[in-house]
Write an enzyme that holds these catalytic residues in place. Structure first.
Site, PDB file in Angstrom:
ATOM      1  N   ASP A  80      32.066  42.183  40.934  1.00  0.00           N
ATOM      2  CA  ASP A  80      30.758  41.972  41.897  1.00  0.00           C
ATOM      3  C   ASP A  80      30.703  40.811  41.893  1.00  0.00           C
ATOM      4  O   ASP A  80      30.232  39.546  41.665  1.00  0.00           O
ATOM      5  CB  ASP A  80      29.323  41.837  40.497  1.00  0.00           C
ATOM      6  CG  ASP A  80      29.960  43.741  40.152  1.00  0.00           C
ATOM      7  OD1 ASP A  80      31.321  45.150  40.693  1.00  0.00           O
ATOM      8  OD2 ASP A  80      28.642  44.104  39.807  1.00  0.00           O
ATOM      9  N   HIS A 228      31.963  38.277  37.247  1.00  0.00           N
ATOM     10  CA  HIS A 228      31.162  38.260  38.579  1.00  0.00           C
ATOM     11  C   HIS A 228      31.926  37.011  39.518  1.00  0.00           C
ATOM     12  O   HIS A 228      32.083  35.971  38.339  1.00  0.00           O
ATOM     13  CB  HIS A 228      29.369  38.159  38.043  1.00  0.00           C
ATOM     14  CG  HIS A 228      28.778  39.230  37.368  1.00  0.00           C
ATOM     15  ND1 HIS A 228      28.946  40.060  36.516  1.00  0.00           N
ATOM     16  CD2 HIS A 228      27.601  39.955  39.442  1.00  0.00           C
ATOM     17  CE1 HIS A 228      27.590  40.508  36.692  1.00  0.00           C
ATOM     18  NE2 HIS A 228      27.586  40.789  38.041  1.00  0.00           N
TER      19      HIS A 228
END
Length: 259
Positions: A80, A228
């Site tokens: 992400d 992430h």
């Protein structure tokens, strides 16, 4: 006896109304707008996690990708990216060196500020996924806004690169049944995950051993890994993790190969 019968009348009426309402709901196919915050209960010794019965029921109904085949040692790597923290280029180098495909879920801010990196993702065979324009909680906005959040980003990326996105990850892991239905209507497939850890917090970096332990101890068949790209730790442990995942007999596959 008559008095007892009269006392039962309100109860009977409630039961009849409940049956009618339930029947109408079933016939109309009304879809729930209730906000659901996705979470998992991790397994031990590489056992698959519990994603929750409510989640699984909706995921099956709407074809959501969250965990793959329990009998295949396949894992799927996803990142992400709401903004660039300076680590993605290095991560792309590592993925290339290890011949590993990944999916990057980006926002409009990321695309507009780092178009060059997004183009590189596409050129090197990675999937670019939709993380919406503004990273808003989808259950908290209207259906019209949900469509704009997804399709405006879709259009911008297509105009810049000619690439068409087909996977979306709901921001914050928050969704409703109506969101899943709308996403399908837009021609997209929703992607959740079966592993994540607290790597998103910039104040919790400098824990590379912790990160490696979390990633490697929770490997399981069909896993969708969520990392992430804003984590320095993830950049530093990525090469070692990819090599060890393969060493443990897992295949790191693209979401396009999901089974």
């Amino acid at each position: 006896m008559k008095k007892f019968f009269y006392l039962l009348i309100p109860i009977i009426c409630i039961v009849i109304i409940t049956v009618i309402v339930t029947s109408v709901y079933a016939e109309t196919g009304e879809i729930s707008h209730k906000k659901i915050c996705f979470g998992i209960k991790r397994g031990e010794n590489h056992e698959r996690p519990d994603l929750g019965s409510e989640n699984l029921k909706l995921f099956e109904k709407y074809g959501v990708l969250a965990i793959g085949n329990k009998n295949s040692k396949n894992v799927y790597l996803t990142f992400d990216l709401g903004y660039e923290a300076g680590y993605t280029e290095n991560m792309l180098d590592t993925l290339k060196e290890n011949n590993v495909p990944a999916t990057f879920f980006i926002t409009a801010h990321y695309l507009n500020t780092h178009t060059d990196l997004v183009k590189r993702m596409v050129e090197e065979g990675h999937i670019v996924g939709n993380h919406t324009v503004n990273h808003k909680s989808l259950p908290e906005i209207s259906e019209a806004e949900v469509e704009k959040e997804i399709m405006n980003l879709h259009t911008i990326l297509y105009e810049k690169t000619g690439y068409e996105m087909k996977y979306v990850r709901p921001p914050k892991g928050e969704y409703s049944e109506s969101n899943l239905s709308k996403i399908n209507e837009l021609g997209y497939k929703t992607v959740m995950w079966s592993f994540a850890y607290d790597d998103w917090d910039e104040n919790k970096q400098g824990r590379t051993e912790y990160g490696k332990e979390k990633v490697l101890s929770n490997l399981h068949n069909g896993e969708i890994i969520l990392l992430h790209g804003t984590s320095k730790d993830n950049m530093e442990i990525l090469d070692e993790c990819l090599k060890e995942i393969k060493n443990q007999g897992y295949n790191i596959k693209s979401l396009d190969e999901f089974e």
